[in-house]
Write a protein that holds these residues in place. Structure first.
Motif, PDB file in Angstrom:
ATOM      1  N   ILE A  10      14.610  -4.520  -4.299  1.00  6.47           N
ATOM      2  CA  ILE A  10      13.799  -4.886  -5.463  1.00  6.47           C
ATOM      3  C   ILE A  10      13.137  -3.632  -6.025  1.00  6.47           C
ATOM      4  N   TRP A  11      13.213  -3.457  -7.353  1.00  3.86           N
ATOM      5  CA  TRP A  11      12.584  -2.323  -8.010  1.00  3.86           C
ATOM      6  C   TRP A  11      11.889  -2.781  -9.288  1.00  3.86           C
ATOM      7  N   GLU A  12      10.968  -1.956  -9.744  1.00  4.27           N
ATOM      8  CA  GLU A  12      10.211  -2.285 -10.958  1.00  4.27           C
ATOM      9  C   GLU A  12      10.818  -1.579 -12.164  1.00  4.27           C
ATOM     10  N   SER A  13      10.530  -2.119 -13.348  1.00  7.68           N
ATOM     11  CA  SER A  13      10.921  -1.456 -14.597  1.00  7.68           C
ATOM     12  C   SER A  13       9.724  -1.514 -15.544  1.00  7.68           C
ATOM     13  N   PRO A  14       9.521  -0.449 -16.379  1.00  4.43           N
ATOM     14  CA  PRO A  14      10.461   0.637 -16.625  1.00  4.43           C
ATOM     15  C   PRO A  14      10.223   1.904 -15.806  1.00  4.43           C
ATOM     16  N   ASN A  15       9.510   1.805 -14.671  1.00  8.02           N
ATOM     17  CA  ASN A  15       9.284   2.995 -13.845  1.00  8.02           C
ATOM     18  C   ASN A  15      10.419   3.260 -12.859  1.00  8.02           C
ATOM     19  N   TRP A  16      11.232   2.234 -12.605  1.00  2.37           N
ATOM     20  CA  TRP A  16      12.442   2.374 -11.806  1.00  2.37           C
ATOM     21  C   TRP A  16      12.177   2.876 -10.386  1.00  2.37           C
ATOM     22  N   LYS A  17      11.130   2.307  -9.764  1.00  2.86           N
ATOM     23  CA  LYS A  17      10.806   2.640  -8.376  1.00  2.86           C
ATOM     24  C   LYS A  17      11.070   1.433  -7.480  1.00  2.86           C
ATOM     25  N   VAL A  18      11.713   1.685  -6.326  1.00  2.00           N
ATOM     26  CA  VAL A  18      11.942   0.611  -5.369  1.00  2.00           C
ATOM     27  C   VAL A  18      10.606   0.171  -4.788  1.00  2.00           C
ATOM     28  N   VAL A  19      10.348  -1.143  -4.798  1.00  2.29           N
ATOM     29  CA  VAL A  19       9.084  -1.656  -4.272  1.00  2.29           C
ATOM     30  C   VAL A  19       9.273  -2.350  -2.928  1.00  2.29           C
ATOM     31  N   LYS A  20      10.502  -2.835  -2.654  1.00  2.00           N
ATOM     32  CA  LYS A  20      10.704  -3.494  -1.355  1.00  2.00           C
ATOM     33  C   LYS A  20      12.191  -3.693  -1.088  1.00  2.00           C
ATOM     34  N   LYS A  21      12.542  -3.688   0.201  1.00  2.00           N
ATOM     35  CA  LYS A  21      13.868  -4.067   0.666  1.00  2.00           C
ATOM     36  C   LYS A  21      13.681  -5.205   1.659  1.00  2.00           C
ATOM     37  N   ILE A  22      14.337  -6.330   1.367  1.00  2.00           N
ATOM     38  CA  ILE A  22      14.115  -7.543   2.141  1.00  2.00           C
ATOM     39  C   ILE A  22      15.359  -7.863   2.964  1.00  2.00           C
ATOM     40  N   LYS A  23      15.190  -8.033   4.239  1.00  2.00           N
ATOM     41  CA  LYS A  23      16.305  -8.289   5.138  1.00  2.00           C
ATOM     42  C   LYS A  23      16.770  -9.739   5.030  1.00  2.00           C
ATOM     43  N   THR A  24      18.104  -9.922   5.018  1.00  2.00           N
ATOM     44  CA  THR A  24      18.693 -11.258   5.091  1.00  2.00           C
ATOM     45  C   THR A  24      19.672 -11.293   6.273  1.00  2.00           C
ATOM     46  N   ALA A  25      20.459 -12.357   6.357  1.00  2.00           N
ATOM     47  CA  ALA A  25      21.313 -12.541   7.536  1.00  2.00           C
ATOM     48  C   ALA A  25      22.661 -11.847   7.444  1.00  2.00           C
ATOM     49  N   GLY A  26      22.987 -11.279   6.267  1.00  2.00           N
ATOM     50  CA  GLY A  26      24.282 -10.620   6.133  1.00  2.00           C
ATOM     51  C   GLY A  26      24.522 -10.160   4.718  1.00  2.00           C
ATOM     52  N   GLY A  27      25.500  -9.284   4.549  1.00  2.00           N
ATOM     53  CA  GLY A  27      25.818  -8.767   3.224  1.00  2.00           C
ATOM     54  C   GLY A  27      26.108  -9.887   2.239  1.00  2.00           C
ATOM     55  N   GLY A  28      25.664  -9.687   1.007  1.00  2.62           N
ATOM     56  CA  GLY A  28      25.821 -10.731   0.000  1.00  2.62           C
ATOM     57  C   GLY A  28      26.459 -10.220  -1.274  1.00  2.62           C
TER      58      GLY A  28
END
Length: 580
Positions: free
Chosen positions: A404-422
């Motif tokens: 997840i990233w914000e716009s228009p600053n284009w900075k990643v705000v979080k990476k959220i773990k799930t159970a597998g590639g999607g």
């Protein structure tokens, strides 16, 4: 040389090569590769989502290890195990065929050949007169199947080569149309939502009138041998399709499908400075200006076409975005920046390239993580009230992660773990969640969809469908919130029938017997529908689409008797998503 002659030459050469290398296997390697492999590995074996499989890249590889990879797949990648379809001899034979493969399928996009294939199937104007539809999509004739064309959701049955039209207020399948092998994308004309379009991986572009009874096809055109992307201009005048082979894009009249121009990408400069063909990956329109943009998958460029100018010129060429471009989506920032930026996945560089339609330049690169291979699908863009920012999200194909990233600053705000590639992450204003599938994960986990809270950016709920029962689970407490019967049923056979100048497949009025040996459901692509009340989730392996409450995630019912359902598209929902 003309396109049809090249295709014939390619088919003949591939057949000779296949027979020569078959050995103890009777498999038609060229045919299997075209159907099952080239989507990821490319029509000339140059790689993409999958590895480069050209002889030069394979010559130092161990043949036995390559055959083992075919049979068992590669963990944390999009490469599945093929041991259910390949014998050991088949796998060995495929490796031999790949190592001795000669490039005979590289084609050049030819306008005259494309134009010759343009076919009228029905009288569009007569249908519009006989079955009037208001500007708001309301059907204005007696006996209409739905109240409004925006009530319709499209679904694709990949291996059955079908496009389905579904009343998304009831879940009833209205019609199922043959539309080319492996229909990849369907879109609607936002200006005139009675018209819908599909593109198949076999290069068949089809136009439908979903305002008329039975949703008839009104025109088709063969834009290439293998295709992927599709977009319609917001003014409703033009539709553009993108090809993997022959590389390029085709611009057509959105009312007739008559081809107007081709953009050949069979000779472009790639990311290594070499001249070679490039596939066209995503295609997007934008409300920001009279533009189509499309990604040159192998060249790392994005082209921007101005369809308001004579001869529809390329007015922007944005290089150095990254390696192996794939899909893209637009930002939804309110105000004058709405749809200004197209966010392009670069799967070879593990980033999202942000292309600015205003400056015609690359605005930023959002790094998604080493070996993540971003795949946003339709993507997600929403306003987070807690942060006071517009956020955007993509899936990661190689491991369970939503970035997840914000716009228009284009900075990643979080990476959220799930159970597998999607493959897909989607949302709408009507749901508190972004819905993330795990379809490329291990079989133990690819039956899950994670519901991530758009405000807290934490996983709140998990939909998990087993072989006999489904569950809605609280992600934090692991408590089962809801449980339902997920019994799988045998498909009811039906026969094709003629419908005007096309072929359709009727929908059975009952479901088959319970399956004795059910398979693990494989869930993908959550699509908002029914004016935000529902979210539809496809089940690839079970042949059905599950319908869930968008606000709670609770199960409602199934649409049964489908074949490998994948992409769904809600007309009403996509009216509000730029470039979708």
């Amino acid at each position: 040389m003309k396109l049809n002659r090249l295709l014939s030459l390619a088919a003949a050469t591939s057949l000779v090569t296949t027979m020569a290398m078959a050995g103890t296997s009777s498999m038609d390697f060229a045919k299997v590769y075209e159907k099952e492999c080239q989507g990821c590995h490319g029509p000339i074996h140059q790689g993409g989502v999958g590895s480069d499989l050209r002889p030069k890249a394979l010559k130092k590889k161990n043949r036995e290890m390559l055959a083992e990879t075919i049979l068992n797949g590669r963990e944390n990648t999009a490469m599945p195990a093929w041991d259910s379809k390949f014998s050991k001899d088949d796998a060995t034979g495929m490796v031999d065929w790949l190592m001795d493969w000669k490039n005979t399928v590289e084609l050049k996009l030819d306008f005259d050949e494309v134009h010759k294939s343009w076919t009228k199937l029905a009288d569009r104007e007569a249908l519009a007169k006989k079955y009037p539809v208001g500007e708001d999509g309301t059907l204005k004739y007696k006996g209409a199947e739905v109240k409004n064309v925006k009530d319709i959701t499209f679904a694709t049955e990949r291996d059955a080569s079908l496009v389905d039209f579904i009343d998304s207020t009831t879940g009833k399948v209205l019609s199922r149309h043959k539309a080319g092998f492996a229909v990849h994308v369907t879109v609607t004309n936002k200006k005139e939502p009675r018209y819908a379009y599909s593109i198949s991986r076999s290069g068949k572009l089809t136009m439908f009138d979903i305002g008329a009874p039975g949703q008839p096809a009104v025109a088709t055109v063969q834009v290439g041998q293998e295709s992927r992307g599709l977009a319609v201009s917001p003014d409703g005048k033009y539709v553009m399709a993108g090809n993997y082979n022959p590389g390029g894009a085709v611009l057509c009249d959105a009312h007739t499908l008559e081809p107007l121009k081709v953009y050949d990408t069979s000779r472009v400069i790639n990311t290594e400075g070499q001249i070679e063909p490039s596939r066209v990956a995503y295609i997007a329109d934008t409300p920001y200006g009279p533009y189509f943009s499309f990604g040159l998958k192998d060249a790392g460029h994005v082209y921007i076409v101005d369809y308001s100018k004579p001869n529809f010129p390329i007015v922007g060429d944005i290089p150095n975005i990254g390696k192996i471009l794939h899909d893209a989506f637009l930002n939804e920032n309110e105000g004058e920046d709405y749809g200004r930026y197209v966010q392009v996945a670069s799967q070879g560089s593990d980033l999202m390239g942000i292309v600015d339609h205003k400056t015609m330049k690359l605005a930023a690169k959002v790094m998604t993580g080493e070996k993540s291979k971003p795949h946003p699908g339709q993507g997600s863009s929403w306003f987070n009230k807690k942060m006071g920012k517009q956020l955007n999200a993509t899936q990661s194909m190689n491991f369970g992660q939503v970035v997840i990233w914000e716009s228009p600053n284009w900075k990643v705000v979080k990476k959220i773990k799930t159970a597998g590639g999607g493959l897909f992450v989607g949302t709408s204003e009507h749901t508190p969640y972004i819905w993330s599938d795990c379809v490329l994960g291990k079989p133990a986990n690819y039956n899950e969809v994670h519901l991530i809270n758009k405000e807290t950016l934490e996983t709140d709920r998990i939909i998990k469908v087993g072989k006999t029962k489904g569950q809605l689970i609280d992600a934090k407490t692991k408590k089962v919130i809801q449980e339902w019967d997920a019994t799988q049923h045998e498909k009811v056979p039906v026969n094709e029938k003629s419908f005007g100048k096309e072929t359709i497949l009727p929908m059975p009025d009952h479901i088959g017997k319970a399956v004795k040996n059910p398979v693990q459901p494989r869930l993908l692509h959550a699509e908002p529908a029914n004016h935000g009340k529902w979210t539809m989730i496809s089940e690839w392996t079970t042949g059905r689409i599950g319908i869930y409450d968008s606000k709670t995630g609770k199960f409602i019912k199934y649409i049964e008797n489908l074949t490998t359902p994948t992409f769904t598209y809600s007309v009403e929902h996509r009216q509000h998503v730029p470039g979708a």
